[in-house]
Design an enzyme around this catalytic site. Structure first.
Site, PDB file in Angstrom:
ATOM      1  N   CYS A   2      37.423  65.377  59.827  1.00  0.00           N
ATOM      2  CA  CYS A   2      37.954  66.726  59.966  1.00  0.00           C
ATOM      3  C   CYS A   2      39.201  66.855  59.107  1.00  0.00           C
ATOM      4  CB  CYS A   2      38.283  67.011  61.434  1.00  0.00           C
ATOM      5  SG  CYS A   2      39.103  68.596  61.695  1.00  0.00           S
ATOM      6  N   GLU A 117      33.738  71.782  58.029  1.00  0.00           N
ATOM      7  CA  GLU A 117      33.146  70.545  57.534  1.00  0.00           C
ATOM      8  C   GLU A 117      32.265  70.887  56.345  1.00  0.00           C
ATOM      9  OE1 GLU A 117      33.682  67.430  56.858  1.00  0.00           O
ATOM     10  OE2 GLU A 117      34.017  67.165  59.019  1.00  0.00           O
TER      11      GLU A 117
END
Length: 245
Positions: A2, A117
């Site tokens: 992340c 993402e």
């Protein structure tokens, strides 16, 4: 991993959602493109007194603080000595000198509306996705925090202290694996309190319980493709989380 996330709610709303007792200092506001080394909001359960072994004494206060995203180990010579440690792998954090001490009692929650993402295609092109807790929801990302003392400043100077934090990641939940092979560790209502509670010593059992429940939270996540503008840190607007048609 992340590397960008979204906080689409004001600090007062976060305080209400997570039942926080006190907002400490100046907290960063709404951001649709939070990037490494920027200030982020973290939630901690803190005791005003501690025993010699570091265990808390008395009642706990739930607080929101501002921290640098990218954990700085207390033994580092400078904040940038090891690069921004924005993520820690939950499978190995007890083995990593940078993280293992924080696991014991310096655990935090990082509130996030969602995160980005990038899915990598066979030809190498990258498609960003926005993965969220829904329009009205918020994720509680499992994190760790640390205090670093600047050796160039006087011991009595409050500005000497830097509070920093990292998010934790794990092997991706089945529902998100087609996007990326890792996802943030997402706390459930059952693991949220235990993760924050400094009375509970962080160990392998706690980490395993948190990882299992994370998959249940991830299974309910919403996700869709978004534009590539999110790749530039300077871009920061609600348009970044608009689904591609």
């Amino acid at each position: 991993m992340c590397g960008r996330f979204v906080v689409a709610r004001a600090v007062g709303e976060i305080q209400t959602i997570f039942e926080v007792d006190e907002i400490v200092g100046s907290i960063p506001g709404v951001s649709y493109n939070v990037a490494p080394t920027q200030p982020i909001a973290i939630i901690v359960d803190r005791a005003f007194e501690k025993a010699e072994d570091g265990s808390p004494i008395g009642e706990l206060s739930r607080e929101i603080h501002s921290a640098r995203w990218g954990l700085v180990p207390r033994w580092a010579k400078s904040p940038d000595e090891h690069g921004p440690l924005i993520n820690g792998r939950i499978e190995s954090i007890l083995e990593k000198p940078s993280f293992k001490d924080s696991v014991i009692r310096r655990r935090c929650v990082i509130p996030a509306s969602g995160y980005y993402e990038w899915q990598v295609a066979a030809d190498g092109t990258k498609q960003p996705f926005y993965i969220s807790a829904g329009t009205d929801g918020m994720f509680a990302l499992a994190g760790l925090y640390e205090w670093w003392a600047d050796p160039s400043k006087n011991a009595a100077d409050p500005a000497r202290w830097l509070l920093s934090a990292t998010t934790l990641t794990k092997d991706s939940a089945p529902e998100l694996a087609h996007i990326h092979d890792r996802n943030p560790v997402l706390l459930s209502p059952d693991t949220f309190e235990a993760w924050l509670d400094p009375h509970i010593i962080g160990d392998q059992e706690l980490l395993e319980a948190v990882a299992i429940d994370s998959d249940m939270v991830a299974a309910e996540a919403e996700f869709f493709k978004v534009g590539t503008d999110v790749g530039q840190v300077r871009n920061n607007s609600p348009e970044l989380i608009r689904a591609l048609s």
